[in-house]
Design a protein around this motif. Structure first.
Motif, PDB file in Angstrom:
ATOM      1  N   LEU A   1       0.826  -1.212   0.000  1.00  0.00           N
ATOM      2  CA  LEU A   1       0.000   0.000   0.000  1.00  0.00           C
ATOM      3  C   LEU A   1       0.859   1.261   0.000  1.00  0.00           C
ATOM      4  N   LEU A   2       0.389   2.271  -0.682  1.00  0.00           N
ATOM      5  CA  LEU A   2       0.971   3.613  -0.613  1.00  0.00           C
ATOM      6  C   LEU A   2      -0.063   4.534   0.025  1.00  0.00           C
ATOM      7  N   PRO A   3       0.398   5.669   0.624  1.00  0.00           N
ATOM      8  CA  PRO A   3      -0.545   6.527   1.357  1.00  0.00           C
ATOM      9  C   PRO A   3      -1.773   6.941   0.538  1.00  0.00           C
ATOM     10  N   PHE A   4      -1.586   7.208  -0.759  1.00  0.00           N
ATOM     11  CA  PHE A   4      -2.744   7.714  -1.529  1.00  0.00           C
ATOM     12  C   PHE A   4      -3.808   6.640  -1.788  1.00  0.00           C
ATOM     13  N   TYR A   5      -3.464   5.363  -1.548  1.00  0.00           N
ATOM     14  CA  TYR A   5      -4.448   4.287  -1.768  1.00  0.00           C
ATOM     15  C   TYR A   5      -5.659   4.431  -0.842  1.00  0.00           C
ATOM     16  N   LYS A   6      -5.430   5.091   0.304  1.00  0.00           N
ATOM     17  CA  LYS A   6      -6.497   5.212   1.313  1.00  0.00           C
ATOM     18  C   LYS A   6      -7.724   5.929   0.721  1.00  0.00           C
ATOM     19  N   ASP A   7      -7.468   6.870  -0.170  1.00  0.00           N
ATOM     20  CA  ASP A   7      -8.583   7.540  -0.855  1.00  0.00           C
ATOM     21  C   ASP A   7      -8.888   6.864  -2.192  1.00  0.00           C
ATOM     22  N   ALA A   8      -7.822   6.454  -2.892  1.00  0.00           N
ATOM     23  CA  ALA A   8      -7.989   5.936  -4.260  1.00  0.00           C
ATOM     24  C   ALA A   8      -8.824   4.652  -4.287  1.00  0.00           C
ATOM     25  N   LEU A   9      -8.526   3.706  -3.412  1.00  0.00           N
ATOM     26  CA  LEU A   9      -9.208   2.407  -3.483  1.00  0.00           C
ATOM     27  C   LEU A   9     -10.693   2.498  -3.132  1.00  0.00           C
ATOM     28  N   PRO A  10     -11.078   3.209  -2.039  1.00  0.00           N
ATOM     29  CA  PRO A  10     -12.524   3.362  -1.799  1.00  0.00           C
ATOM     30  C   PRO A  10     -13.236   4.111  -2.933  1.00  0.00           C
ATOM     31  N   GLN A  11     -12.543   5.089  -3.536  1.00  0.00           N
ATOM     32  CA  GLN A  11     -13.141   5.827  -4.664  1.00  0.00           C
ATOM     33  C   GLN A  11     -13.427   4.875  -5.838  1.00  0.00           C
ATOM     34  N   ILE A  12     -12.474   4.010  -6.122  1.00  0.00           N
ATOM     35  CA  ILE A  12     -12.648   3.033  -7.206  1.00  0.00           C
ATOM     36  C   ILE A  12     -13.790   2.068  -6.865  1.00  0.00           C
ATOM     37  N   ALA A  13     -13.799   1.586  -5.624  1.00  0.00           N
ATOM     38  CA  ALA A  13     -14.843   0.624  -5.215  1.00  0.00           C
ATOM     39  C   ALA A  13     -16.226   1.258  -5.327  1.00  0.00           C
ATOM     40  N   ARG A  14     -16.339   2.519  -4.940  1.00  0.00           N
ATOM     41  CA  ARG A  14     -17.646   3.206  -5.034  1.00  0.00           C
ATOM     42  C   ARG A  14     -18.091   3.314  -6.487  1.00  0.00           C
ATOM     43  N   ALA A  15     -17.150   3.625  -7.368  1.00  0.00           N
ATOM     44  CA  ALA A  15     -17.504   3.735  -8.799  1.00  0.00           C
ATOM     45  C   ALA A  15     -17.944   2.372  -9.346  1.00  0.00           C
ATOM     46  N   PHE A  16     -17.251   1.312  -8.970  1.00  0.00           N
ATOM     47  CA  PHE A  16     -17.649  -0.038  -9.411  1.00  0.00           C
ATOM     48  C   PHE A  16     -19.054  -0.356  -8.899  1.00  0.00           C
ATOM     49  N   HIS A  17     -19.294  -0.023  -7.632  1.00  0.00           N
ATOM     50  CA  HIS A  17     -20.589  -0.337  -7.017  1.00  0.00           C
ATOM     51  C   HIS A  17     -21.716   0.412  -7.733  1.00  0.00           C
ATOM     52  N   LYS A  18     -21.467   1.686  -8.005  1.00  0.00           N
ATOM     53  CA  LYS A  18     -22.477   2.519  -8.673  1.00  0.00           C
ATOM     54  C   LYS A  18     -22.805   1.976 -10.061  1.00  0.00           C
ATOM     55  N   ASN A  19     -21.780   1.496 -10.757  1.00  0.00           N
ATOM     56  CA  ASN A  19     -21.981   1.014 -12.132  1.00  0.00           C
ATOM     57  C   ASN A  19     -22.267  -0.478 -12.203  1.00  0.00           C
ATOM     58  N   GLY A  20     -22.372  -1.148 -11.069  1.00  0.00           N
ATOM     59  CA  GLY A  20     -22.608  -2.590 -11.071  1.00  0.00           C
ATOM     60  C   GLY A  20     -21.463  -3.367 -11.716  1.00  0.00           C
TER      61      GLY A  20
END
Ligand SMILES: Nc1ncnc2c1ncn2[C@@H]1O[C@H](COP(=O)(O)OP(=O)(O)OP(=O)(O)O)[C@@H](O)[C@H]1O
Ligand SMILES: Cc1ncsc1CCO
Ligand SMILES: [Mg+2]
Length: 341
Positions: free
Chosen positions: A132-151
């Motif tokens: 992990l790198l520090p920026f993953y803390k925001d990047a990974l949840p952001q990606i997961a939310r986009a996946f969830h929104k788009n199914g």
């Protein structure tokens, strides 16, 4: 194997016609070669005819599951689907090469906008939190939310779950935008189910590093609860959890499938589990979650055995593993042993 053997249905692979095998119910032994097995019909489509009455009216249909697995392996080889990965630096090369060897294509990225845009052409994604790198803390949840929104379907490998504040924050955040499949070793599955509040901390063991400190058997309950949680959150209410180890376990939250085989040498190279997760995403690009998880684990079990027979140590094992991933046929993968509980 543990538990009451009478609760199990066992089907052995490696028959000349692997998609139409005899279904066996163990009545007195956990030894799959024991003569005390009672044959319970030629197809799992006939559960009501079983002498012990197990699974009457249940959803078991291993024959069609095997057909789905064979079709998934075939589809990946003919359609070369893209499964994109956001994965650790240690094993990124093996993940990509394994996806290619299974017949798919690979794209690795660490930029949220890149990953989210590429998801439009990627059949499924793979996220692995190993390094992990520090920026993953925001990047990974952001990606997961986009996946969830788009199914959009994705596979999570919760490497080293339970260790470190940043990793725990990221994995906790995924609860609100969950993956379609979780694939990990037993300790990781138990830790994730604990941090999502699906099992009580009393049921959990201590967190491990990237290697498991728990047996697959200890993860049966947590894996089922995790799969049920994922299915409830999934648009099509289908999900799966795969627990790797000496005998792998795959569950959709209802049935538990045990997949024996593989090689102890798989734990002597880094990334057998990570690349198994990547290949699960490759199958998820063309198949339902349970089929994808089964296909990938069955493929790895057979490939591990072939590679062990040819290898002189971990180095040549990895080379032979990739060759075997490439050369195994859909029928060989789908005809592998599966035990249903
Ligand atoms: N003792 C063993 N015997 C047979 N197969 C094994 C054994 N240990 C692991 N495997 C196989 O190795 C593969 C990876 O599983 P493992 O549990 O080692 O993953 P992991 O701990 O996540 O690995 P990594 O983090 O190094 O990628 C699976 O296909 C599994 O079936
Ligand atoms: C060794 C290792 N360290 C962080 S990720 C990884 C790959 C195995 O999970
Ligand atoms: Mg791992």
């Amino acid at each position: 194997m543990q538990g009451d053997p009478r609760q199990r249905r066992v089907e052995n692979g490696f028959a000349p016609d692997p998609l139409n095998l005899l279904v066996k119910t163990i009545v007195g032994s956990s030894d799959m070669s024991d003569d005390s097995h009672v044959h319970c019909g030629t197809s799992i489509h006939q559960p009501a005819e079983c002498a012990d009455g197990q699974h009457q009216g249940g959803p078991l249909d291993l024959t069609s599951l095997r057909e789905s697995v064979a079709q998934a392996v075939r589809d990946v080889k003919s359609k070369t689907p893209l499964a994109q990965s956001f994965t650790n630096f240690v094993t990124i090369n093996l993940v990509a090469n394994a996806q290619l060897a299974a017949g798919g294509t690979a794209a690795m990225s660490f930029l949220p906008d890149d990953v989210i845009d590429t998801a439009a052409i990627s059949g499924a994604d793979y996220i692995n939190v190993g390094t992990l790198l520090p920026f993953y803390k925001d990047a990974l949840p952001q990606i997961a939310r986009a996946f969830h929104k788009n199914g959009h379907r994705w596979v999570l490998d919760p490497v080293a779950a339970g260790i470190g504040k940043t990793r725990t924050e990221i994995l906790r955040a995924f609860r609100a935008a969950p993956p379609t499949v979780v694939r990990g070793n037993a300790s990781e599955i138990i830790a994730l189910a604990t941090m999502w509040g699906l099992i009580s901390p009393d049921e959990a063991s201590r967190p491990a590093g990237v290697e498991s400190v728990d047996d697959v058997d200890a993860a049966v309950g947590p894996a089922k609860k995790l799969a049920q949680f994922l299915a409830d959150a999934a648009p099509e209410h289908q999900a799966a959890v795969a627990v790797s180890g000496a005998v792998d376990l795959v569950t959709d939250g209802v049935q538990v499938y045990r997949l024996p085989g593989g090689s102890a040498l798989m734990a002597k190279i880094t990334g057998a589990g990570c690349s198994l997760g990547g290949v699960t995403a490759t199958y998820l690009a063309v198949a339902e979650p349970l089929t994808a998880a089964l296909a990938a684990s069955l493929l790895y079990n057979r490939a591990g055995e072939i590679a062990e027979a040819k290898a002189e140590g971990p180095g040549s094992f990895q080379v032979h593993l990739l060759d075997a991933l490439w050369n195994l046929t859909p029928e060989q993968v789908a005809g592998s042993p599966i035990t249903v509980e």
